[in-house]
Design a protein around this motif. Structure first.
Motif, mmCIF file in Angstrom:
data_model
loop_
_atom_site.group_PDB
_atom_site.id
_atom_site.type_symbol
_atom_site.label_atom_id
_atom_site.label_comp_id
_atom_site.label_asym_id
_atom_site.label_seq_id
_atom_site.Cartn_x
_atom_site.Cartn_y
_atom_site.Cartn_z
ATOM 1 N N VAL A 133 17.549 49.562 -14.893
ATOM 2 C CA VAL A 133 16.812 50.066 -13.796
ATOM 3 C C VAL A 133 15.734 51.043 -14.456
ATOM 4 C CG1 VAL A 133 18.702 51.900 -13.980
ATOM 5 C CG2 VAL A 133 17.443 51.374 -11.852
ATOM 6 N N GLY A 134 14.614 51.088 -13.636
ATOM 7 C CA GLY A 134 13.757 52.001 -13.887
ATOM 8 C C GLY A 134 12.623 51.969 -15.080
ATOM 9 N N LEU A 135 13.056 50.778 -15.887
ATOM 10 C CA LEU A 135 12.184 50.668 -17.098
ATOM 11 C C LEU A 135 10.893 49.762 -16.820
ATOM 12 C CD1 LEU A 135 14.548 50.921 -20.171
ATOM 13 C CD2 LEU A 135 13.425 52.784 -19.005
ATOM 14 N N ILE A 136 9.883 50.001 -17.427
ATOM 15 C CA ILE A 136 8.767 49.024 -17.358
ATOM 16 C C ILE A 136 9.086 47.752 -18.012
ATOM 17 C CG2 ILE A 136 6.374 48.855 -17.876
ATOM 18 C CD1 ILE A 136 5.974 51.750 -17.735
ATOM 19 N N HIS A 137 8.838 46.519 -17.278
ATOM 20 C CA HIS A 137 9.265 45.431 -17.941
ATOM 21 C C HIS A 137 8.022 44.342 -17.600
ATOM 22 C CE1 HIS A 137 11.440 45.563 -14.112
ATOM 23 N NE2 HIS A 137 11.396 44.324 -14.161
ATOM 24 N N PHE A 138 7.990 43.123 -18.170
ATOM 25 C CA PHE A 138 7.108 42.146 -17.834
ATOM 26 C C PHE A 138 7.724 40.826 -18.305
ATOM 27 C CE2 PHE A 138 6.338 43.529 -22.087
ATOM 28 C CZ PHE A 138 6.419 42.247 -22.888
#
Length: 202
Positions: A133-138
């Motif tokens: 949750v809440g972490l930058i990802h791609f």
């Protein structure tokens, strides 16, 4: 004597408070009402990926199915063109678990400050990856063919903040001086980025 009375009174109130409990009733529903038009809520139809980022996200959350309200779950289908990506983004209210149905994806997330550690993996058909949750990802389609993934999220309304769109495409625009210093870029580069059309693939 007063000290003993205080201790006795304190112990009495502590014990009494341990028996008292108050909470809101559970907000969960017993059932989920389906949408009227089943064709608009399906995830079986590939979406158009001919856009600047080369992907399209098809959500199924409380905005599409009102019966998901308070149930704490949602789902998305993500279609990727060859070398298309779901750009760096974050979900402020949900963790995400992604499974690849077709293709090969390079995926990853970055931990919070001060480490900012990058975790990545190449996923093939049937592989699963979790984004906290809440972490930058791609996700990035590294294959020469289309790719498809499905993701479940732990909220009926997870929200999405696409980093480039939010930073360079905000309305009104963030002062270029702020971004030039934050990203250590020339102010003209920042202004050029702010002038671009930032595609929302959601």
């Amino acid at each position: 004597m007063k000290g003993v009375q205080f201790v006795v009174a304190f112990v009495f109130f502590a014990l009494a408070s341990s028996f008292a409990s108050a909470s809101d009733p559970s907000p969960l529903q017993d059932f989920c009402v389906a949408i009227d038009d089943y064709k608009s809520g399906g995830l079986n139809v590939p979406r158009n990926t001919s856009n600047p980022v080369g992907s399209t996200v098809t959500p199924v959350n409380v905005a599409q199915i009102a019966g998901l309200n308070t149930l704490g779950v949602s789902l998305v289908r993500i279609d990727y063109a060859p070398y298309g990506q779901n750009p760096p983004h974050t979900h402020p209210r949900a963790s995400e678990i992604l499974v690849v149905q077709e293709g090969t994806l390079y995926v990853g997330f970055v931990t919070s400050n001060p480490e900012n550690k990058l975790f990545t993996k190449v996923l093939n058909k049937g592989d699963v990856f979790v984004f906290p949750v809440g972490l930058i990802h791609f996700q990035f389609n590294i294959g020469k063919t289309n790719a498809v993934a499905f993701a479940a999220l732990s909220s009926q309304n997870p929200g999405v903040i696409t980093i480039a769109n939010a930073v360079f495409g905000s309305d009104p625009a963030i002062n270029p001086d702020v971004l030039a210093r934050a990203f250590q870029l020339d102010q003209k580069v920042v202004e050029s980025l702010q002038a671009k059309f930032w595609w929302d693939n959601n």
